[in-house]
Write a protein that holds these residues in place. Structure first.
Motif, PDB file in Angstrom:
ATOM      1  N   ILE A 229       0.875  -1.179   0.000  1.00 30.02           N
ATOM      2  CA  ILE A 229       0.000   0.000   0.000  1.00 30.02           C
ATOM      3  C   ILE A 229       0.917   1.235   0.000  1.00 30.02           C
ATOM      4  O   ILE A 229       1.884   1.283   0.763  1.00 30.02           O
ATOM      5  CB  ILE A 229      -0.875  -0.002   1.289  1.00 30.02           C
ATOM      6  N   PRO A 230       0.661   2.243  -0.853  1.00 30.65           N
ATOM      7  CA  PRO A 230       1.577   3.383  -0.933  1.00 30.65           C
ATOM      8  C   PRO A 230       1.660   4.129   0.406  1.00 30.65           C
ATOM      9  O   PRO A 230       0.683   4.163   1.149  1.00 30.65           O
ATOM     10  CB  PRO A 230       0.953   4.289  -2.004  1.00 30.65           C
ATOM     11  N   ASP A 231       2.835   4.734   0.647  1.00 31.07           N
ATOM     12  CA  ASP A 231       2.992   5.477   1.905  1.00 31.07           C
ATOM     13  C   ASP A 231       2.465   6.907   1.769  1.00 31.07           C
ATOM     14  O   ASP A 231       2.610   7.727   2.648  1.00 31.07           O
ATOM     15  CB  ASP A 231       4.470   5.475   2.340  1.00 31.07           C
ATOM     16  N   HIS A 232       1.877   7.230   0.625  1.00 36.56           N
ATOM     17  CA  HIS A 232       1.267   8.544   0.424  1.00 36.56           C
ATOM     18  C   HIS A 232      -0.049   8.311  -0.313  1.00 36.56           C
ATOM     19  O   HIS A 232      -0.308   7.196  -0.760  1.00 36.56           O
ATOM     20  CB  HIS A 232       2.186   9.440  -0.410  1.00 36.56           C
ATOM     21  N   ARG A 233      -0.853   9.344  -0.426  1.00 38.50           N
ATOM     22  CA  ARG A 233      -2.127   9.106  -1.112  1.00 38.50           C
ATOM     23  C   ARG A 233      -1.983   9.356  -2.618  1.00 38.50           C
ATOM     24  O   ARG A 233      -1.169  10.171  -3.043  1.00 38.50           O
ATOM     25  CB  ARG A 233      -3.279   9.908  -0.505  1.00 38.50           C
ATOM     26  N   VAL A 234      -2.735   8.578  -3.395  1.00 43.15           N
ATOM     27  CA  VAL A 234      -2.855   8.848  -4.834  1.00 43.15           C
ATOM     28  C   VAL A 234      -4.346   9.003  -5.130  1.00 43.15           C
ATOM     29  O   VAL A 234      -5.190   8.477  -4.407  1.00 43.15           O
ATOM     30  CB  VAL A 234      -2.252   7.728  -5.717  1.00 43.15           C
ATOM     31  N   ASP A 235      -4.655   9.748  -6.188  1.00 38.54           N
ATOM     32  CA  ASP A 235      -6.063   9.988  -6.518  1.00 38.54           C
ATOM     33  C   ASP A 235      -6.685   8.793  -7.230  1.00 38.54           C
ATOM     34  O   ASP A 235      -7.872   8.527  -7.100  1.00 38.54           O
ATOM     35  CB  ASP A 235      -6.169  11.220  -7.424  1.00 38.54           C
ATOM     36  N   LEU A 236      -5.869   8.113  -7.990  1.00 38.24           N
ATOM     37  CA  LEU A 236      -6.380   7.086  -8.894  1.00 38.24           C
ATOM     38  C   LEU A 236      -5.433   5.901  -8.875  1.00 38.24           C
ATOM     39  O   LEU A 236      -4.212   6.094  -8.936  1.00 38.24           O
ATOM     40  CB  LEU A 236      -6.392   7.711 -10.305  1.00 38.24           C
ATOM     41  N   ILE A 237      -5.987   4.689  -8.778  1.00 39.34           N
ATOM     42  CA  ILE A 237      -5.104   3.520  -8.805  1.00 39.34           C
ATOM     43  C   ILE A 237      -5.704   2.443  -9.702  1.00 39.34           C
ATOM     44  O   ILE A 237      -6.927   2.244  -9.708  1.00 39.34           O
ATOM     45  CB  ILE A 237      -4.842   2.990  -7.379  1.00 39.34           C
ATOM     46  N   TYR A 238      -4.855   1.809 -10.469  1.00 44.86           N
ATOM     47  CA  TYR A 238      -5.287   0.707 -11.336  1.00 44.86           C
ATOM     48  C   TYR A 238      -4.864  -0.606 -10.700  1.00 44.86           C
ATOM     49  O   TYR A 238      -3.683  -0.785 -10.377  1.00 44.86           O
ATOM     50  CB  TYR A 238      -4.626   0.810 -12.715  1.00 44.86           C
ATOM     51  N   LEU A 239      -5.822  -1.509 -10.539  1.00 45.93           N
ATOM     52  CA  LEU A 239      -5.510  -2.851 -10.054  1.00 45.93           C
ATOM     53  C   LEU A 239      -6.007  -3.847 -11.083  1.00 45.93           C
ATOM     54  O   LEU A 239      -7.122  -3.685 -11.608  1.00 45.93           O
ATOM     55  CB  LEU A 239      -6.201  -3.121  -8.706  1.00 45.93           C
TER      56      LEU A 239
ATOM     57  N   VAL B 250      -9.227  -1.562  -0.729  1.00 46.21           N
ATOM     58  CA  VAL B 250     -10.507  -0.850  -0.629  1.00 46.21           C
ATOM     59  C   VAL B 250     -10.465   0.066   0.597  1.00 46.21           C
ATOM     60  O   VAL B 250     -10.881   1.238   0.528  1.00 46.21           O
ATOM     61  CB  VAL B 250     -11.680  -1.857  -0.562  1.00 46.21           C
ATOM     62  N   ASP B 251      -9.899  -0.428   1.690  1.00 47.37           N
ATOM     63  CA  ASP B 251      -9.811   0.403   2.897  1.00 47.37           C
ATOM     64  C   ASP B 251      -8.912   1.617   2.654  1.00 47.37           C
ATOM     65  O   ASP B 251      -9.223   2.728   3.086  1.00 47.37           O
ATOM     66  CB  ASP B 251      -9.272  -0.422   4.077  1.00 47.37           C
ATOM     67  N   TYR B 252      -7.816   1.388   1.947  1.00 48.92           N
ATOM     68  CA  TYR B 252      -6.925   2.511   1.605  1.00 48.92           C
ATOM     69  C   TYR B 252      -7.696   3.547   0.770  1.00 48.92           C
ATOM     70  O   TYR B 252      -7.617   4.757   1.023  1.00 48.92           O
ATOM     71  CB  TYR B 252      -5.722   1.990   0.804  1.00 48.92           C
ATOM     72  N   ALA B 253      -8.455   3.043  -0.214  1.00 47.05           N
ATOM     73  CA  ALA B 253      -9.196   3.956  -1.097  1.00 47.05           C
ATOM     74  C   ALA B 253     -10.255   4.727  -0.312  1.00 47.05           C
ATOM     75  O   ALA B 253     -10.430   5.933  -0.511  1.00 47.05           O
ATOM     76  CB  ALA B 253      -9.840   3.163  -2.233  1.00 47.05           C
ATOM     77  N   LEU B 254     -10.923   4.046   0.611  1.00 47.97           N
ATOM     78  CA  LEU B 254     -11.946   4.728   1.414  1.00 47.97           C
ATOM     79  C   LEU B 254     -11.302   5.787   2.314  1.00 47.97           C
ATOM     80  O   LEU B 254     -11.813   6.899   2.453  1.00 47.97           O
ATOM     81  CB  LEU B 254     -12.706   3.710   2.274  1.00 47.97           C
TER      82      LEU B 254
ATOM     83  N   LEU C 208      -9.767   6.656  -6.155  1.00 47.69           N
ATOM     84  CA  LEU C 208     -10.624   5.896  -7.065  1.00 47.69           C
ATOM     85  C   LEU C 208      -9.841   4.684  -7.582  1.00 47.69           C
ATOM     86  O   LEU C 208      -8.715   4.838  -8.066  1.00 47.69           O
ATOM     87  CB  LEU C 208     -11.060   6.780  -8.242  1.00 47.69           C
ATOM     88  N   ILE C 209     -10.447   3.497  -7.472  1.00 49.68           N
ATOM     89  CA  ILE C 209      -9.801   2.277  -7.974  1.00 49.68           C
ATOM     90  C   ILE C 209     -10.432   1.897  -9.313  1.00 49.68           C
ATOM     91  O   ILE C 209     -11.657   1.805  -9.420  1.00 49.68           O
ATOM     92  CB  ILE C 209      -9.986   1.092  -6.995  1.00 49.68           C
ATOM     93  N   ILE C 210      -9.586   1.664 -10.312  1.00 53.15           N
ATOM     94  CA  ILE C 210     -10.061   1.045 -11.556  1.00 53.15           C
ATOM     95  C   ILE C 210      -9.637  -0.419 -11.445  1.00 53.15           C
ATOM     96  O   ILE C 210      -8.438  -0.721 -11.442  1.00 53.15           O
ATOM     97  CB  ILE C 210      -9.420   1.690 -12.812  1.00 53.15           C
TER      98      ILE C 210
ATOM     99  N   ARG D 153     -16.636  -5.080   1.209  1.00 52.28           N
ATOM    100  CA  ARG D 153     -17.560  -4.060   1.716  1.00 52.28           C
ATOM    101  C   ARG D 153     -16.994  -2.650   1.474  1.00 52.28           C
ATOM    102  O   ARG D 153     -15.811  -2.404   1.710  1.00 52.28           O
ATOM    103  CB  ARG D 153     -17.764  -4.271   3.224  1.00 52.28           C
ATOM    104  N   GLY D 154     -17.831  -1.778   0.997  1.00 51.38           N
ATOM    105  CA  GLY D 154     -17.414  -0.389   0.782  1.00 51.38           C
ATOM    106  C   GLY D 154     -16.876  -0.116  -0.616  1.00 51.38           C
ATOM    107  O   GLY D 154     -16.712   1.042  -1.001  1.00 51.38           O
ATOM    108  N   ALA D 155     -16.621  -1.182  -1.380  1.00 50.38           N
ATOM    109  CA  ALA D 155     -15.962  -0.991  -2.686  1.00 50.38           C
ATOM    110  C   ALA D 155     -16.832  -0.205  -3.672  1.00 50.38           C
ATOM    111  O   ALA D 155     -16.300   0.488  -4.550  1.00 50.38           O
ATOM    112  CB  ALA D 155     -15.572  -2.340  -3.285  1.00 50.38           C
ATOM    113  N   LYS D 156     -18.140  -0.296  -3.504  1.00 51.86           N
ATOM    114  CA  LYS D 156     -18.993   0.413  -4.474  1.00 51.86           C
ATOM    115  C   LYS D 156     -18.812   1.920  -4.400  1.00 51.86           C
ATOM    116  O   LYS D 156     -19.139   2.630  -5.336  1.00 51.86           O
ATOM    117  CB  LYS D 156     -20.455   0.063  -4.211  1.00 51.86           C
ATOM    118  N   LYS D 157     -18.284   2.399  -3.279  1.00 50.60           N
ATOM    119  CA  LYS D 157     -18.067   3.849  -3.142  1.00 50.60           C
ATOM    120  C   LYS D 157     -16.807   4.291  -3.874  1.00 50.60           C
ATOM    121  O   LYS D 157     -16.660   5.463  -4.196  1.00 50.60           O
ATOM    122  CB  LYS D 157     -17.857   4.186  -1.658  1.00 50.60           C
ATOM    123  N   VAL D 158     -15.876   3.345  -4.081  1.00 53.77           N
ATOM    124  CA  VAL D 158     -14.544   3.770  -4.550  1.00 53.77           C
ATOM    125  C   VAL D 158     -14.049   3.050  -5.804  1.00 53.77           C
ATOM    126  O   VAL D 158     -12.956   3.359  -6.279  1.00 53.77           O
ATOM    127  CB  VAL D 158     -13.482   3.570  -3.436  1.00 53.77           C
ATOM    128  N   ALA D 159     -14.826   2.086  -6.334  1.00 53.75           N
ATOM    129  CA  ALA D 159     -14.246   1.285  -7.420  1.00 53.75           C
ATOM    130  C   ALA D 159     -15.152   1.185  -8.639  1.00 53.75           C
ATOM    131  O   ALA D 159     -16.371   1.038  -8.540  1.00 53.75           O
ATOM    132  CB  ALA D 159     -13.913  -0.119  -6.915  1.00 53.75           C
TER     133      ALA D 159
END
Ligand code: PLP
Length: 409
Positions: free
Chosen positions: A172-182, A202-206, A211-213, A235-241
């Motif tokens: 998990i990155p040590d800083h925040r990113v706006d967008l991540i591709y998995l 998902v927890d990191y994104a929340l 936003l996860i693609i 759980r919670g992925a619908k908010k961020v993915a």
């Protein structure tokens, strides 16, 4: 004077497959009597499931009659296919989606490449490394990737190395990113994330408003129980993915072209004032403006994937490829290689022996056993020192290639 989008000029040439072709051609000229086995291609080789063929034939016949002819369809796709997708791919896993959250397309390449249009050019982004090159290249095109640096990386991209050292689990990155591709199961490494590992993302994104693609093009190859098929199992992925899928590798549709993207109603991005903007209507608007729908005939073929016969036939083909993968994996392990993937994915990721580079190992396989793979470095800097083999070939070719490798390398 029309000014060019200068970001296109930053794109590195797509040299990987042309470089492979050049080396293979040079080999063929100097060794005309040798039989090459190609295990580098990422394309399927088995024909379409008969259920899909029959459905497409019926659809063609409908096109021949005035009363059943279909012209333009809904840009988002026909409900018969959307409903089959929701029922079989999501409801069966306890995920509820409404039809307006699913967008049928001509494949996952277009969707993974186009989805970035919804987001400002100056978002920061992260990718796992190595990975399917479309994620970085499409972001280079819109200026989001920044500038190329000396090490071949892009200045605005956070690279998350996936190597044997971290067991191919990106940190998990040590800083925040706006967008991540998995991309899981992953192309090219063939590795997966467990439910718990994907939950960390998902927890990191929340927590970070990321936003996860999520590219699940190889979902149908998952065999192990603790590997999520959809990010919405978390759980919670619908908010961020946003999740992208394809019929290409599931049902041999690489030449037919059909995929889909799920944009849940809950998933949002912010405007410059911090107001939350749902992405579902934006993607709908984008598709209605730039895409005129996947052909009726294709969608009838895709729907047939979900019929009882279609499911059985698709399973048989995937079993065939996965048996190839099993044979290859076992032979390579016996031959003393460090090999990854091939359990929940049709890709095997081989560590080049003795610290060889990807290209050196490619040449060694080409010249010593006449087997063609794909150099791992072509998928990102952390792919250096690895080689990808695919299980999409004919059984007899896979077996022979493994015999050659075992006896000579
Ligand atoms: N995503 C990944 C990870 C892939 O490997 C591929 C094809 O190789 C695609 C998407 C493209 O799929 P499609 O044929 O649906 O465009």
């Amino acid at each position: 004077m029309a000014l060019v989008n200068e970001h296109f000029l930053k794109l590195p040439g797509s040299y990987l497959f042309s470089d492979i072709a050049k080396r293979v051609n040079a080999f063929k000229v100097t060794h005309p009597d040798k039989k090459l086995i190609r295990l580098g291609i990422g394309d399927v080789t088995r024909p379409l499931p008969p259920a899909c063929i029959e459905a497409m034939h019926r659809a063609v016949d409908e096109m021949a009659s005035e009363s059943t002819f279909h012209g333009y369809g809904p840009e988002q796709g026909y409900n018969f296919l959307i409903n089959a997708i929701i029922k079989h791919d999501f409801a069966s896993r306890g995920i509820s989606l409404s039809p307006s959250e699913v967008f049928i397309s001509d494949g996952a390449k277009s969707d993974t490449g186009n989805i970035g249009e919804l987001l400002r050019w100056d978002n920061s982004m992260g990718i796992t490394d190595p990975v399917y090159p479309v994620y970085v290249d499409s972001n280079i095109m819109n200026g989001r990737a920044g500038v190329a640096e000396a090490d071949g990386k892009w200045s605005n991209v956070t690279y998350l190395p996936c190597t044997a050292e971290n067991n191919f689990i990106p940190a998990i990155p040590d800083h925040r990113v706006d967008l991540i591709y998995l991309c899981y199961p992953n192309n090219p490494t063939g590795t997966t994330l467990t439910h718990e590992q994907l939950k960390c993302w998902v927890d990191y994104a929340l927590a970070n408003d990321t936003l996860i693609i999520f590219d699940a093009a190889y979902e149908a190859y998952i065999r192990e129980p603790n590997v999520p098929h959809s990010i919405y199992e978390i759980r919670g992925a619908k908010k961020v993915a946003i999740e992208i899928r394809s019929f290409s590798k599931t049902a041999g549709f690489t030449g037919v072209r059909c995929g889909y993207t799920v944009v849940p109603k809950e998933v949002t991005a912010a405007d410059i004032n911090g107001k939350r903007i749902p992405l579902n209507p934006l993607w709908n608007r984008r598709q209605c403006t730039k895409f005129n729908g996947t052909s009726y005939i294709t969608q009838c073929g895709a729907e047939a994937v979900y019929s009882p016969e279609g499911q059985k036939q698709v399973r048989e083909t995937i079993d065939y490829y996965m048996e190839n993968a099993r044979i290859m994996r076992q032979s390579l392990v016996e031959a003393g290689f460090d090999v990854y993937g091939g359990v929940n994915a049709p890709y095997l990721w081989l560590k080049a022996p003795d610290g060889m580079t990807s290209w050196k190992f490619f040449d060694k396989l080409l010249y010593e056993v006449n087997v063609v793979g794909t150099p791992g470095v072509g998928f990102g800097p952390s792919g250096e020192g690895y080689l990808r083999l695919t299980a999409f070939g004919k059984r007899e070719d896979c077996v022979e290639a493994m015999q050659r490798i075992r006896s000579k390398i």
